[in-house]
Scaffold this motif. Structure first.
Motif, PDB file in Angstrom:
ATOM      1  N   ALA A  18       0.840  -1.203   0.000  1.00 27.04           N
ATOM      2  CA  ALA A  18       0.000   0.000   0.000  1.00 27.04           C
ATOM      3  C   ALA A  18       0.872   1.249   0.000  1.00 27.04           C
ATOM      4  CB  ALA A  18      -0.926  -0.005   1.207  1.00 27.04           C
ATOM      5  N   LYS A  19       1.955   1.220   0.774  1.00 28.84           N
ATOM      6  CA  LYS A  19       2.870   2.359   0.795  1.00 28.84           C
ATOM      7  C   LYS A  19       3.506   2.561  -0.577  1.00 28.84           C
ATOM      8  CE  LYS A  19       4.135   2.124   5.684  1.00 28.84           C
ATOM      9  NZ  LYS A  19       5.239   1.853   6.624  1.00 28.84           N
ATOM     10  N   ILE A  20       3.871   1.457  -1.222  1.00 29.86           N
ATOM     11  CA  ILE A  20       4.470   1.560  -2.555  1.00 29.86           C
ATOM     12  C   ILE A  20       3.484   2.192  -3.518  1.00 29.86           C
ATOM     13  CG2 ILE A  20       5.217   0.196  -4.553  1.00 29.86           C
ATOM     14  CD1 ILE A  20       6.575  -1.711  -2.583  1.00 29.86           C
ATOM     15  N   GLN A  21       2.230   1.796  -3.430  1.00 30.85           N
ATOM     16  CA  GLN A  21       1.217   2.387  -4.311  1.00 30.85           C
ATOM     17  C   GLN A  21       1.074   3.882  -4.031  1.00 30.85           C
ATOM     18  OE1 GLN A  21      -2.197  -0.094  -3.577  1.00 30.85           O
ATOM     19  NE2 GLN A  21      -1.804  -1.328  -5.402  1.00 30.85           N
ATOM     20  N   ALA A  22       1.052   4.266  -2.752  1.00 31.34           N
ATOM     21  CA  ALA A  22       0.926   5.680  -2.404  1.00 31.34           C
ATOM     22  C   ALA A  22       2.143   6.463  -2.889  1.00 31.34           C
ATOM     23  CB  ALA A  22       0.752   5.835  -0.886  1.00 31.34           C
ATOM     24  N   LEU A  23       3.312   5.886  -2.699  1.00 30.54           N
ATOM     25  CA  LEU A  23       4.534   6.561  -3.151  1.00 30.54           C
ATOM     26  C   LEU A  23       4.575   6.673  -4.665  1.00 30.54           C
ATOM     27  CD1 LEU A  23       7.135   4.955  -0.727  1.00 30.54           C
ATOM     28  CD2 LEU A  23       6.205   7.265  -0.636  1.00 30.54           C
ATOM     29  N   THR A  24       4.084   5.645  -5.337  1.00 31.45           N
ATOM     30  CA  THR A  24       4.036   5.678  -6.793  1.00 31.45           C
ATOM     31  C   THR A  24       3.097   6.780  -7.263  1.00 31.45           C
ATOM     32  OG1 THR A  24       4.496   3.310  -6.882  1.00 31.45           O
ATOM     33  CG2 THR A  24       3.560   4.302  -8.858  1.00 31.45           C
ATOM     34  N   GLU A  25       1.961   6.931  -6.592  1.00 26.31           N
ATOM     35  CA  GLU A  25       1.016   7.999  -6.941  1.00 26.31           C
ATOM     36  C   GLU A  25       1.645   9.365  -6.688  1.00 26.31           C
ATOM     37  OE1 GLU A  25      -2.220  10.119  -8.239  1.00 26.31           O
ATOM     38  OE2 GLU A  25      -1.671   8.042  -8.598  1.00 26.31           O
ATOM     39  N   ASP A  26       2.325   9.527  -5.537  1.00 28.53           N
ATOM     40  CA  ASP A  26       3.019  10.788  -5.262  1.00 28.53           C
ATOM     41  C   ASP A  26       4.065  11.064  -6.333  1.00 28.53           C
ATOM     42  OD1 ASP A  26       1.520  11.115  -2.980  1.00 28.53           O
ATOM     43  OD2 ASP A  26       3.118  10.491  -1.593  1.00 28.53           O
ATOM     44  N   ASN A  27       4.786  10.034  -6.721  1.00 29.27           N
ATOM     45  CA  ASN A  27       5.800  10.164  -7.767  1.00 29.27           C
ATOM     46  C   ASN A  27       5.160  10.626  -9.072  1.00 29.27           C
ATOM     47  OD1 ASN A  27       8.124   9.978  -9.255  1.00 29.27           O
ATOM     48  ND2 ASN A  27       8.194   7.758  -9.286  1.00 29.27           N
ATOM     49  N   ARG A  28       4.003  10.033  -9.409  1.00 31.99           N
ATOM     50  CA  ARG A  28       3.304  10.410 -10.626  1.00 31.99           C
ATOM     51  C   ARG A  28       2.877  11.873 -10.563  1.00 31.99           C
ATOM     52  NH1 ARG A  28      -1.287  11.611 -12.273  1.00 31.99           N
ATOM     53  NH2 ARG A  28      -2.369  11.165 -10.342  1.00 31.99           N
ATOM     54  N   GLN A  29       2.373  12.292  -9.412  1.00 35.96           N
ATOM     55  CA  GLN A  29       1.941  13.679  -9.255  1.00 35.96           C
ATOM     56  C   GLN A  29       3.115  14.644  -9.368  1.00 35.96           C
ATOM     57  OE1 GLN A  29      -0.171  13.759  -5.554  1.00 35.96           O
ATOM     58  NE2 GLN A  29      -2.025  12.818  -6.404  1.00 35.96           N
ATOM     59  N   LEU A  30       4.242  14.274  -8.756  1.00 33.37           N
ATOM     60  CA  LEU A  30       5.424  15.133  -8.846  1.00 33.37           C
ATOM     61  C   LEU A  30       5.928  15.227 -10.288  1.00 33.37           C
ATOM     62  CD1 LEU A  30       7.328  14.098  -5.614  1.00 33.37           C
ATOM     63  CD2 LEU A  30       6.199  16.276  -6.061  1.00 33.37           C
ATOM     64  N   LYS A  31       5.871  14.126 -10.994  1.00 33.91           N
ATOM     65  CA  LYS A  31       6.276  14.157 -12.402  1.00 33.91           C
ATOM     66  C   LYS A  31       5.347  15.057 -13.206  1.00 33.91           C
ATOM     67  CE  LYS A  31       8.577   9.678 -12.812  1.00 33.91           C
ATOM     68  NZ  LYS A  31       8.524   8.359 -13.429  1.00 33.91           N
ATOM     69  N   ALA A  32       4.041  14.973 -12.903  1.00 34.16           N
ATOM     70  CA  ALA A  32       3.081  15.825 -13.611  1.00 34.16           C
ATOM     71  C   ALA A  32       3.360  17.294 -13.318  1.00 34.16           C
ATOM     72  CB  ALA A  32       1.651  15.444 -13.218  1.00 34.16           C
ATOM     73  N   GLU A  33       3.657  17.608 -12.063  1.00 33.37           N
ATOM     74  CA  GLU A  33       3.970  18.993 -11.688  1.00 33.37           C
ATOM     75  C   GLU A  33       5.250  19.448 -12.380  1.00 33.37           C
ATOM     76  OE1 GLU A  33       3.661  22.705  -9.755  1.00 33.37           O
ATOM     77  OE2 GLU A  33       2.196  21.133 -10.097  1.00 33.37           O
ATOM     78  N   ASN A  34       6.225  18.568 -12.430  1.00 39.73           N
ATOM     79  CA  ASN A  34       7.479  18.886 -13.116  1.00 39.73           C
ATOM     80  C   ASN A  34       7.222  19.153 -14.600  1.00 39.73           C
ATOM     81  OD1 ASN A  34      10.191  19.236 -13.643  1.00 39.73           O
ATOM     82  ND2 ASN A  34      10.671  17.056 -13.619  1.00 39.73           N
ATOM     83  N   ASP A  35       6.411  18.301 -15.207  1.00 42.10           N
ATOM     84  CA  ASP A  35       6.065  18.495 -16.620  1.00 42.10           C
ATOM     85  C   ASP A  35       5.322  19.817 -16.827  1.00 42.10           C
ATOM     86  OD1 ASP A  35       7.251  16.098 -17.210  1.00 42.10           O
ATOM     87  OD2 ASP A  35       5.365  14.959 -17.313  1.00 42.10           O
ATOM     88  N   ARG A  36       4.421  20.148 -15.885  1.00 43.75           N
ATOM     89  CA  ARG A  36       3.677  21.407 -15.985  1.00 43.75           C
ATOM     90  C   ARG A  36       4.631  22.598 -15.922  1.00 43.75           C
ATOM     91  NH1 ARG A  36       2.106  25.449 -13.111  1.00 43.75           N
ATOM     92  NH2 ARG A  36       2.849  24.646 -11.139  1.00 43.75           N
ATOM     93  N   LEU A  37       5.599  22.530 -14.993  1.00 42.38           N
ATOM     94  CA  LEU A  37       6.560  23.621 -14.865  1.00 42.38           C
ATOM     95  C   LEU A  37       7.436  23.734 -16.114  1.00 42.38           C
ATOM     96  CD1 LEU A  37       7.636  23.202 -11.137  1.00 42.38           C
ATOM     97  CD2 LEU A  37       6.152  24.970 -12.105  1.00 42.38           C
ATOM     98  N   LYS A  38       7.843  22.599 -16.652  1.00 45.57           N
ATOM     99  CA  LYS A  38       8.628  22.630 -17.890  1.00 45.57           C
ATOM    100  C   LYS A  38       7.807  23.219 -19.034  1.00 45.57           C
ATOM    101  CE  LYS A  38      11.756  18.760 -17.000  1.00 45.57           C
ATOM    102  NZ  LYS A  38      12.127  17.406 -17.401  1.00 45.57           N
TER     103      LYS A  38
END
Length: 176
Positions: A18-38
């Motif tokens: 469950a933690k891995i899934q949550a961390l994966t979702e956080d990772n996905r969100q951070l990547k999306a934010e990074n892409d938005r900033l780029k």
């Protein structure tokens, strides 16, 4: 106690998953934010926004926004690296727990085979004792009982091997 440890390990594995899934979702969100900033930076470049060094008089608002965006990007990168490290750690724990579970399953299979073998031997000894004590069983009856015992042991071994094959196929499918 060993059974409780196994249950605790399984519960811990579920929590880790469950933690891995949550961390994966956080990772996905951070990547999306990074892409938005780029994308914002690219859009600003395409719109002809000049670099800060070329801004006449040093446009303070633009400069502050760029500093803020760089800070957010730096924080996002830090979070991303932490999340990646956490995911790797959880995956390692999950692999170790899976290996332990497989070892325990193999041990159980070995014990099942041993029990089947000992049961077969016990039945054989009981038949021999009955045959010697009563003298009523014919050779064919004793032989038929021996064959039945051997068939039972063979069928138990087949069941064990089939379950092992299914587990290995699942493991292979997961690895692909």
């Amino acid at each position: 106690r060993p059974g409780e440890d196994d249950v605790s390990a399984v519960v811990q594995d579920v929590l880790n998953a469950a933690k891995i899934q949550a961390l994966t979702e956080d990772n996905r969100q951070l990547k999306a934010e990074n892409d938005r900033l780029k994308g914002s930076a690219l859009r600003l470049n395409l719109e002809g926004v000049r670099p800060m060094s070329a801004a006449p008089g040093g446009d303070a608002d633009l400069r502050n926004e760029v500093v803020q965006l760089r800070g957010e990007l730096s924080i996002a990168r830090g979070h991303l690296e932490k999340e990646r490290a956490d995911v790797m750690e959880m995956e390692g724990r999950l692999r170790a727990a899976s290996d332990r579970a497989e070892d325990l399953e193999r041990e159980v299979e070995g014990k099942d085979e041993e029990v089947a073998h000992l049961t077969s031997q016990l039945r054989s000894m009981e038949r021999v004792a009955d045959a010697q004590g009563q003298g009523a069983d014919t050779f064919e009856e004793v032989l038929a009982e021996e064959m039945a015992t051997m068939r039972d042991a063979y069928e138990q071994k087949l069941v064990t091997l089939k379950s092992r094959l299914e587990r290995e196929q699942l493991t292979f499918a997961k690895e692909r």
